[in-house]
Design a protein around this motif. Structure first.
Motif, mmCIF file in Angstrom:
data_model
loop_
_atom_site.group_PDB
_atom_site.id
_atom_site.type_symbol
_atom_site.label_atom_id
_atom_site.label_comp_id
_atom_site.label_asym_id
_atom_site.label_seq_id
_atom_site.Cartn_x
_atom_site.Cartn_y
_atom_site.Cartn_z
ATOM 1 N N MET A 1 0.838 -1.190 0.000
ATOM 2 C CA MET A 1 0.000 0.000 0.000
ATOM 3 C C MET A 1 0.881 1.251 0.000
ATOM 4 N N GLU A 36 -3.368 4.097 0.004
ATOM 5 C CA GLU A 36 -4.139 3.632 -1.152
ATOM 6 C C GLU A 36 -4.287 2.118 -1.102
ATOM 7 N N PRO A 38 -5.589 -1.049 -3.759
ATOM 8 C CA PRO A 38 -6.023 -1.410 -5.117
ATOM 9 C C PRO A 38 -7.378 -2.112 -5.112
ATOM 10 N N GLY A 39 -8.074 -2.041 -6.232
ATOM 11 C CA GLY A 39 -9.360 -2.709 -6.373
ATOM 12 C C GLY A 39 -9.246 -4.203 -6.107
ATOM 13 N N GLY A 59 -13.149 6.635 -3.424
ATOM 14 C CA GLY A 59 -13.373 5.293 -3.921
ATOM 15 C C GLY A 59 -14.565 4.647 -3.230
ATOM 16 N N ALA A 96 -12.265 -3.321 -1.476
ATOM 17 C CA ALA A 96 -12.285 -2.231 -2.462
ATOM 18 C C ALA A 96 -12.985 -2.705 -3.730
ATOM 19 N N SER A 98 -13.848 -0.240 -6.179
ATOM 20 C CA SER A 98 -13.443 0.697 -7.228
ATOM 21 C C SER A 98 -11.992 0.378 -7.584
ATOM 22 N N ASP A 99 -11.498 0.966 -8.661
ATOM 23 C CA ASP A 99 -10.127 0.685 -9.094
ATOM 24 C C ASP A 99 -9.110 1.048 -8.008
ATOM 25 N N ARG A 100 -9.421 2.079 -7.269
ATOM 26 C CA ARG A 100 -8.491 2.539 -6.246
ATOM 27 C C ARG A 100 -9.278 3.135 -5.086
ATOM 28 N N GLU A 102 -8.766 5.349 -1.419
ATOM 29 C CA GLU A 102 -7.902 6.092 -0.503
ATOM 30 C C GLU A 102 -8.527 6.035 0.891
#
Length: 354
Positions: A1, A36, A38-39, A59, A96, A98-100, A102
């Motif tokens: 991350m 962050e 990742p999806g 996100g 997650a 979504s693609d990314r 926070e």
């Protein structure tokens, strides 16, 4: 991350962080980073017991219970203003979608202690008045003054004897600093002779704002000991004088614990059924997010100012997230002879639905 530096303005957009004083918010910002995810990755999983508080910044996160989707929380939404599934062990998994994503993560105990410190009022003073009409400062015998307070009526006689035996005398000169704002709590103090000045440093006034003058029979320092918080004021001798002090462990064992009535969630429910009342001492934003049905919200920092609004005939069950803030509040209520119990483990340990 990956992680990046945190903008302090971001913290203010979340609850209950928006209720913290600026200096404490700045301190929290230094200990927190924006991360962050990742999806497809999990932020945490159902059953985890990590003591971390998570906030979704951007996100989308999917909350799952027993691998079934319960809801999706999106950054910037009203739901995202509050911690994500805060109770431990975790009742949901957070993934997650979504693609990314926070998010911010912070130590839950640190946050709770900071909230407690922030809310223990303008200063740590309990003004003890005698059972008669004369104020404590007019009484020549400080031991008698203490014994006449309602707080000491709840202490077993053996404990009272031990308290006086274990108290240490501290002679002090005018200008001596007895406790300093920001330090860890170590002693509970009783003024035996002389006067003290209570000041609080603020970002705009580093020299400190005068809050109160204390005299013989007044006590201070108890709230930092109960809540494991930092000192939230500086107390300096105005004149030559003397104090009696009781070490933290002795204070907790001999004075604090006997005055606190801890109850389980089941015991608390019986008290409520019998006419008791939930007293929630968290911030209004925390209360609005979730609370016990019928609860009264009286934030810890208002307790001393609003004591007269409480009904002396009621049995209050005092609650916060963990028991830290509520135990500090219950001690203050017990000092004033109000009937108060503390929910063991706080709302985090109670079986409630948000």
């Amino acid at each position: 991350m990956e992680s990046k530096p945190l903008d302090i303005g971001l913290l203010r957009s979340f609850s209950p962080l928006d209720g913290l004083k600026s200096e404490n918010l700045q301190s929290l910002a230094r200990k927190t980073v924006l991360r962050e995810l990742p999806g497809g990755r999990y932020l945490f999983k159902e059953g985890d017991s990590d003591k971390r508080t998570y906030y979704l910044v951007s996100g989308a996160l999917e909350l799952l219970h027993e691998d079934r989707s319960v809801t999706i929380v999106r950054g910037g939404s009203p739901e995202a203003r509050n911690p994500i599934a805060p109770f431990t062990p975790r009742r949901y998994s957070a993934r997650a979608v979504s693609d990314r994503v926070e998010f911010m993560a912070m130590d839950s105990d640190m946050l709770d202690m900071m909230l407690t410190w922030d809310q223990t009022g303008s200063y740590e003073v309990s003004e003890l008045s005698s059972s008669g009409d004369q104020p404590a400062a007019d009484n020549d015998d400080w031991m008698t003054t203490l014994l006449q307070t309602k707080a000491f009526h709840r202490i077993p006689p053996a404990n009272i004897q031990a308290i006086f035996m274990r108290m240490q005398r501290l002679d002090a000169k005018a200008g001596d600093i007895i406790i300093k704002q920001g330090d860890d709590g170590d002693y509970f103090y009783v003024i035996v002779k002389g006067k003290c000045l209570v000041t609080r440093e603020t970002p705009l006034n580093k020299a400190g704002i005068k809050l109160a003058e204390l005299g013989m029979g007044d006590t201070f320092g108890e709230e930092a000991l109960i809540a494991d918080a930092k000192r939230n004021a500086t107390i300096t001798m105005l004149t030559d004088g003397a104090l009696m002090r009781l070490a933290k462990d002795d204070f907790r064992k001999l004075l604090n614990e006997p005055m606190l009535q801890w109850v389980t969630f089941e015991q608390a429910q019986k008290i409520i059924v019998q006419g008791g009342k939930w007293l929630d001492v968290r911030l209004p934003s925390e209360f609005d997010n979730y609370h016990m049905q019928g609860a009264i919200n009286l934030p810890l920092y208002f307790i001393r100012l609003k004591l007269k609004s409480l009904d002396p005939s009621l049995h209050y069950v005092v609650v916060c997230d963990t028991g830290r803030r509520s135990s500090a509040a219950a001690y203050i209520l017990a000092e004033r002879d109000l009937n108060a119990s503390v929910l063991k483990g706080g709302l985090s340990a109670a079986d409630i639905k948000r």
